[in-house]
Design a protein around this motif. Sequence first.
Motif, PDB file in Angstrom:
ATOM      1  N   LEU A  93      12.200  25.663 -11.357  1.00  0.00           N
ATOM      2  CA  LEU A  93      11.314  25.709 -10.194  1.00  0.00           C
ATOM      3  C   LEU A  93      11.630  26.903  -9.313  1.00  0.00           C
ATOM      4  O   LEU A  93      12.775  27.341  -9.213  1.00  0.00           O
ATOM      5  N   GLN A  94      10.610  27.408  -8.637  1.00  0.00           N
ATOM      6  CA  GLN A  94      10.739  28.545  -7.741  1.00  0.00           C
ATOM      7  C   GLN A  94       9.975  28.268  -6.454  1.00  0.00           C
ATOM      8  O   GLN A  94       9.160  27.360  -6.381  1.00  0.00           O
ATOM      9  N   GLY A  95      10.256  29.079  -5.427  1.00  0.00           N
ATOM     10  CA  GLY A  95       9.537  28.959  -4.165  1.00  0.00           C
ATOM     11  C   GLY A  95      10.446  28.523  -3.036  1.00  0.00           C
ATOM     12  O   GLY A  95      11.530  27.973  -3.254  1.00  0.00           O
ATOM     13  N   ALA A  96       9.976  28.775  -1.807  1.00  0.00           N
ATOM     14  CA  ALA A  96      10.785  28.487  -0.621  1.00  0.00           C
ATOM     15  C   ALA A  96      11.133  27.009  -0.502  1.00  0.00           C
ATOM     16  O   ALA A  96      12.164  26.645   0.058  1.00  0.00           O
ATOM     17  N   GLY A  97      10.274  26.137  -1.017  1.00  0.00           N
ATOM     18  CA  GLY A  97      10.502  24.703  -0.881  1.00  0.00           C
ATOM     19  C   GLY A  97      11.559  24.143  -1.788  1.00  0.00           C
ATOM     20  O   GLY A  97      11.975  22.985  -1.635  1.00  0.00           O
ATOM     21  N   VAL A  98      12.029  24.936  -2.744  1.00  0.00           N
ATOM     22  CA  VAL A  98      13.053  24.443  -3.683  1.00  0.00           C
ATOM     23  C   VAL A  98      14.347  24.100  -2.943  1.00  0.00           C
ATOM     24  O   VAL A  98      15.044  23.153  -3.308  1.00  0.00           O
ATOM     25  N   VAL A  99      14.651  24.844  -1.894  1.00  0.00           N
ATOM     26  CA  VAL A  99      15.876  24.576  -1.121  1.00  0.00           C
ATOM     27  C   VAL A  99      15.816  23.174  -0.525  1.00  0.00           C
ATOM     28  O   VAL A  99      16.774  22.389  -0.630  1.00  0.00           O
ATOM     29  N   LEU A 100      14.690  22.839   0.093  1.00  0.00           N
ATOM     30  CA  LEU A 100      14.542  21.521   0.707  1.00  0.00           C
ATOM     31  C   LEU A 100      14.547  20.415  -0.345  1.00  0.00           C
ATOM     32  O   LEU A 100      15.202  19.378  -0.174  1.00  0.00           O
ATOM     33  N   LEU A 101      13.846  20.633  -1.437  1.00  0.00           N
ATOM     34  CA  LEU A 101      13.802  19.634  -2.499  1.00  0.00           C
ATOM     35  C   LEU A 101      15.192  19.419  -3.088  1.00  0.00           C
ATOM     36  O   LEU A 101      15.596  18.279  -3.362  1.00  0.00           O
ATOM     37  N   THR A 102      15.943  20.495  -3.253  1.00  0.00           N
ATOM     38  CA  THR A 102      17.316  20.391  -3.770  1.00  0.00           C
ATOM     39  C   THR A 102      18.188  19.577  -2.820  1.00  0.00           C
ATOM     40  O   THR A 102      18.969  18.712  -3.260  1.00  0.00           O
ATOM     41  N   GLU A 103      18.078  19.837  -1.518  1.00  0.00           N
ATOM     42  CA  GLU A 103      18.860  19.089  -0.530  1.00  0.00           C
ATOM     43  C   GLU A 103      18.549  17.600  -0.605  1.00  0.00           C
ATOM     44  O   GLU A 103      19.456  16.753  -0.525  1.00  0.00           O
ATOM     45  N   ARG A 104      17.277  17.271  -0.773  1.00  0.00           N
ATOM     46  CA  ARG A 104      16.889  15.860  -0.836  1.00  0.00           C
ATOM     47  C   ARG A 104      17.449  15.181  -2.083  1.00  0.00           C
ATOM     48  O   ARG A 104      17.954  14.049  -2.014  1.00  0.00           O
ATOM     49  N   LEU A 105      17.379  15.851  -3.221  1.00  0.00           N
ATOM     50  CA  LEU A 105      17.900  15.257  -4.447  1.00  0.00           C
ATOM     51  C   LEU A 105      19.418  15.148  -4.407  1.00  0.00           C
ATOM     52  O   LEU A 105      19.993  14.150  -4.856  1.00  0.00           O
ATOM     53  N   ASN A 106      20.083  16.149  -3.869  1.00  0.00           N
ATOM     54  CA  ASN A 106      21.541  16.107  -3.773  1.00  0.00           C
ATOM     55  C   ASN A 106      22.015  15.027  -2.812  1.00  0.00           C
ATOM     56  O   ASN A 106      23.052  14.392  -3.026  1.00  0.00           O
ATOM     57  N   ALA A 107      21.258  14.808  -1.738  1.00  0.00           N
ATOM     58  CA  ALA A 107      21.624  13.770  -0.770  1.00  0.00           C
ATOM     59  C   ALA A 107      21.600  12.399  -1.421  1.00  0.00           C
ATOM     60  O   ALA A 107      22.480  11.564  -1.183  1.00  0.00           O
ATOM     61  N   VAL A 108      20.618  12.156  -2.277  1.00  0.00           N
ATOM     62  CA  VAL A 108      20.541  10.879  -2.984  1.00  0.00           C
ATOM     63  C   VAL A 108      21.691  10.748  -3.965  1.00  0.00           C
ATOM     64  O   VAL A 108      22.328   9.707  -4.077  1.00  0.00           O
ATOM     65  N   SER A 109      22.007  11.842  -4.684  1.00  0.00           N
ATOM     66  CA  SER A 109      23.108  11.805  -5.652  1.00  0.00           C
ATOM     67  C   SER A 109      24.433  11.469  -4.987  1.00  0.00           C
ATOM     68  O   SER A 109      25.251  10.742  -5.519  1.00  0.00           O
ATOM     69  N   ARG A 110      24.636  12.007  -3.774  1.00  0.00           N
ATOM     70  CA  ARG A 110      25.901  11.757  -3.075  1.00  0.00           C
ATOM     71  C   ARG A 110      26.042  10.317  -2.630  1.00  0.00           C
ATOM     72  O   ARG A 110      27.156   9.815  -2.459  1.00  0.00           O
TER      73      ARG A 110
END
Length: 226
Positions: free
Chosen positions: A192-209
């Motif tokens: 995936l690419q684009g400015a929104g990938v940072v936010l989407l990554t943060e959301r997925l990582n928060a759930v993983s933690r």
Amino acid sequence: MTSNWDTVHRERRMLAEDLALLSEQQWATASLCEGWDIHDVVAHLTGSAKTTRRSFWISLIRSGFSFDRANAREVATERATSPVETLARFRATITSTNTPPGPFITRLIEIVVHGEDIRQPLGITRPGLPKLEDALHYVAGDRLDGGRKRLAGLEISATDEGFTIGSGESVRGPALSLLLAASGRPEGLRELQGAGVVLLTERLNAVSRTRRSPHGPAPRSADGCP
């Protein structure tokens, strides 16, 4: 509806063909579904393909309305002592048209996403994906399993299928990668690419933690696995 079931049945058949090539050791590989190996995911798919609206509610009631316990019971029931037998059980459900409560599109989402839960850790690439626009529209609006929250404020664009959903910061990439990320799989972020990938990554990582140990209950992902 017949053509839609044909697509689901084709996806199940293709997965069964891939599974038939695996060694017993590969069946023990950790899947993308946290806490489950490949064998567990196949057992889950088998049980799900057998589930009717009535049996779904019976199982949920017997499990104290815990999706985690219901899933665990299902896997324990359908996981045979050998991969050969579990695969035979899965093959027997390929043409099933049973479905638990929910819209039909969830049947396609389940087999596609769980298929990747199995294939990606093993490095298996599958050709000829079905169109996933309807699946992504559903996940993007799904409150129960978290898709709506994951994609809030994002504009997702499938570069291979030519559709866009939502508004906000851009996330672009193949429809399958978008579906995996929207379904809570960080592995989907890779393409995936684009400015929104940072936010989407943060959301997925928060759930993983916040996930618990695989030895205990875990939060549900977008399509019901731990």
